[in-house]
Design an enzyme around this catalytic site. Structure first.
Site, PDB file in Angstrom:
ATOM      1  N   GLU A   1       0.821  -1.221   0.000  1.00 26.10           N
ATOM      2  CA  GLU A   1       0.000   0.000   0.000  1.00 26.10           C
ATOM      3  C   GLU A   1       0.851   1.264   0.000  1.00 26.10           C
ATOM      4  O   GLU A   1       0.449   2.292  -0.513  1.00 26.10           O
ATOM      5  CB  GLU A   1      -0.925   0.013   1.225  1.00 26.10           C
ATOM      6  CG  GLU A   1      -2.346  -0.337   0.870  1.00 26.10           C
ATOM      7  CD  GLU A   1      -3.327  -0.212   2.031  1.00 26.10           C
ATOM      8  OE1 GLU A   1      -4.318  -0.952   1.975  1.00 26.10           O
ATOM      9  OE2 GLU A   1      -3.132   0.584   2.962  1.00 26.10           O
TER      10      GLU A   1
ATOM     11  N   LYS B   1     -13.362   1.507  -1.945  1.00 25.40           N
ATOM     12  CA  LYS B   1     -14.289   1.849  -0.849  1.00 25.40           C
ATOM     13  C   LYS B   1     -15.457   2.663  -1.416  1.00 25.40           C
ATOM     14  O   LYS B   1     -16.617   2.385  -1.128  1.00 25.40           O
ATOM     15  CB  LYS B   1     -13.574   2.694   0.219  1.00 25.40           C
ATOM     16  CG  LYS B   1     -12.691   1.918   1.190  1.00 25.40           C
ATOM     17  CD  LYS B   1     -12.200   2.833   2.303  1.00 25.40           C
ATOM     18  CE  LYS B   1     -11.228   2.141   3.245  1.00 25.40           C
ATOM     19  NZ  LYS B   1     -10.733   2.989   4.330  1.00 25.40           N
TER      20      LYS B   1
ATOM     21  N   HIS C   1       8.337 -26.374  -0.031  1.00 24.15           N
ATOM     22  CA  HIS C   1       7.679 -27.458  -0.766  1.00 24.15           C
ATOM     23  C   HIS C   1       6.547 -26.947  -1.637  1.00 24.15           C
ATOM     24  O   HIS C   1       5.674 -27.712  -2.033  1.00 24.15           O
ATOM     25  CB  HIS C   1       7.179 -28.508   0.234  1.00 24.15           C
ATOM     26  CG  HIS C   1       8.306 -29.118   1.009  1.00 24.15           C
ATOM     27  ND1 HIS C   1       8.976 -30.248   0.589  1.00 24.15           N
ATOM     28  CD2 HIS C   1       8.922 -28.704   2.139  1.00 24.15           C
ATOM     29  CE1 HIS C   1       9.942 -30.523   1.452  1.00 24.15           C
ATOM     30  NE2 HIS C   1       9.933 -29.598   2.401  1.00 24.15           N
TER      31      HIS C   1
HETATM   32  O1  PA5 Z   1      -3.145   1.634   5.842  1.00 19.69           O
HETATM   33  C1  PA5 Z   1      -4.272   2.106   5.742  1.00 19.69           C
HETATM   34  O2  PA5 Z   1      -4.514   3.299   6.005  1.00 19.69           O
HETATM   35  C2  PA5 Z   1      -5.477   1.259   5.348  1.00 19.69           C
HETATM   36  O3  PA5 Z   1      -5.111  -0.020   4.969  1.00 19.69           O
HETATM   37  C3  PA5 Z   1      -6.440   1.172   6.502  1.00 19.69           C
HETATM   38  O4  PA5 Z   1      -5.807   0.629   7.614  1.00 19.69           O
HETATM   39  C4  PA5 Z   1      -7.680   0.330   6.184  1.00 19.69           C
HETATM   40  O5  PA5 Z   1      -8.265   0.758   4.982  1.00 19.69           O
HETATM   41  C5  PA5 Z   1      -8.694   0.458   7.312  1.00 19.69           C
HETATM   42  O6  PA5 Z   1      -9.022   1.805   7.524  1.00 19.69           O
HETATM   43  P1  PA5 Z   1      -9.679   2.315   8.858  1.00 19.69           P
HETATM   44  O7  PA5 Z   1      -8.721   2.120   9.977  1.00 19.69           O
HETATM   45  O8  PA5 Z   1      -9.965   3.759   8.612  1.00 19.69           O
HETATM   46  O9  PA5 Z   1     -10.920   1.515   9.046  1.00 19.69           O
END
Ligand code: PA5
Length: 474
Positions: free
Chosen positions: A300, A443, A329
């Site tokens: 990410e 989202k 494996h």
């Molecule tokens: O790293 C990030 O910001 C995202 O992966 C969030 O953790 C994930 O989308 C969940 O978001 P939130 O904590 O707002 O529910």
């Protein structure tokens, strides 16, 4: 537990990058001269990252230093939770779930939930990080909500998956416990924005805050990860101390002495040479989910369409999780003989927390008997070294991160090391390491599909997308 300097040094997490070098891995590798040529890039990454510490979305760098008060509150709350429930359930997803899962697996008994109560010393632990209806039903079949404390974690307070879980669980709690429902739900969220904070105030929930400058994937060392860890009896002060210790090491201006910078540089240069896959391969079940957590952090943070100036770059390196020895494996054939598109990071444990002797038993079958008299510890270590060697002789880039032992201090170090490496390579790639527009896209489309107000235009866009052809479904 306060560790003295000798103990801290003996538990230092180290990077061994020999097998990234030409001398060992041949043509695919790097020379020290090549690395030195990028000294300026390292200096730039260092200066930008260090200058931005504690600012904007780099609030996470200060978590080892600025949470004294909150840590005390977490420890007190954790004591209450441990005394008052049989199960502790995290409702969250992505960065609000992967850290708690990784640390639980690393620092608790590997069959924690199956231990008898007398041996467990902490509630059973579940992290619900999906909206699979079968999983929700399954959870409700194994826990009694009245004997459970839930921790809903969402920074934005708007994540559909997490809020769905919250709505379902809160309704169950209210129907069974009425006024007392609030005693079974703890909220961890942003103090300033989002819906969960509003709900938490209305419902009178105990609430912990996620600092503004701490994004989901960098949040394990704030209440997101610290509360579940403390409930499980993990020494969170020592974990933060480990992060602090590694921070000091990763502040070294000399990239040759800074494991986060060296690793970032090696990965950066590997990407330039088409190594688009980063395999994280721990040789320990306890570190299995550290690999999952790393995949989110790396994927990410680095997977970005544009750089800081808006140029299209399509940056990133695909993270892959693999478990030693299990995936020897399954995956290692590919890593050894497939395309030259990977860098493998081994996580090695020098001292496992258990020792198991391999029993004598087959004196007449030499192909089995050679194992007798050894330990499983020797076997797993030999297999890691052998895989490392097999990759190296085939010219496959790999490096190893050594943990002297898996404990709070080394896990704190490891998490911080990866976070700093991500911050440094993000600067080398000149991208915004801390946003996730791609995630937001999905989202928003979900909101539109489920008819959320304000997403009418998106809904229209989706409705006008080319219809799928029946003949392509065979
Ligand atoms: O790293 C990030 O910001 C995202 O992966 C969030 O953790 C994930 O989308 C969940 O978001 P939130 O904590 O707002 O529910």
């Amino acid at each position: 537990m306060r560790l003295n300097n000798v103990t801290r040094e003996s538990m230092r997490v180290k990077l061994d990058y020999n097998n990234m070098m030409k001398t060992y891995v041949g043509e695919e590798g790097f020379t020290m001269e090549e690395l030195e040529q990028h000294k300026g890039l390292c200096r730039h990454a260092y200066e930008v990252a260090q200058a931005n510490r504690g600012k904007g979305m780099m609030g996470w760098t200060e978590l080892p230093y600025n949470q004294d008060e909150i840590v005390e509150d977490i420890i007190e709350t954790a004591k209450h939770v441990r005394k008052n429930c049989e199960n502790f359930v995290v409702l969250g997803i992505g960065g609000s779930a992967l850290g708690p899962i990784a640390v639980f697996q690393a620092l608790c008994h590997l069959h924690h939930n199956d231990l008898p109560k007398s041996k467990r010393k902490a509630p059973k632990f579940y992290v619900e990080d999906n909206v699979d209806p079968e999983r929700m039903v399954a959870l409700l079949e194994v826990i009694d909500p009245e004997k459970t404390i839930f921790n809903v974690i969402t920074k934005s307070g708007a994540t559909s998956e997490t809020m769905t879980q919250y709505l379902i669980i809160m309704q169950i709690l209210k129907s069974r416990l009425g006024e007392k429902a609030k005693d079974h739900m703890i909220a961890t969220t942003s103090s300033a924005k989002g819906n969960l904070i509003k709900i938490a105030k209305e419902e009178g929930l105990k609430t912990f805050y996620i600092p503004d400058g701490v994004g989901g994937r960098f949040s394990q060392l704030c209440p997101v990860g610290l509360l579940p860890a403390a409930v499980l009896g993990i020494d969170i002060k020592t974990m933060l101390d480990g992060a602090k210790y590694m921070d000091k090491i990763c502040k070294n201006k000399d990239f040759k002495k800074n494991p986060a910078m060296m690793s970032a540089l090696l990965q950066y240069l590997s990407i330039q040479r088409g190594k688009n896959i980063s395999v994280m391969m721990p040789y320990a079940d306890s570190l299995k989910y550290i690999a999952d957590w790393y995949c989110q952090l790396w994927g990410e943070s680095l997977g970005k369409a544009v750089d800081k100036e808006g140029n299209v770059v399509y940056a990133g390196q695909t993270p892959v999780k693999s478990l030693g020895v299990t995936d020897q494996h399954s995956q290692v054939q590919l890593y050894t003989e497939g395309p030259f598109d990977k860098v493998v990071t081994f996580l090695a444990v020098e001292n496992y927390r258990a020792e198991v002797h391999i029993s004598e038993g087959c004196p007449d079958i030499p192909d089995v008997n050679f194992l007798c008299g050894h330990t499983m510890n020797e076997l797993i270590t030999a297999e890691r070294k052998a895989t490392e060697y097999a990759l190296t002789v085939k010219g496959r880039l790999n490096h190893t991160i050594y943990l002297p032992i898996v404990n709070e201090f080394t896990i704190g170090q490891l998490l911080f090391l990866f976070e700093m490496e991500t911050a440094y390579i993000g600067e080398m790639l000149n991208i915004d390491t801390y946003n996730q527009p791609g995630v937001e896209g999905g989202k928003n489309a979900t909101y539109a599909l489920l008819g959320r107000k304000g997403y009418e235009e998106k809904r229209e866009e989706l409705a006008n997308a080319p219809a799928k052809k029946a003949e392509h479904v065979i």
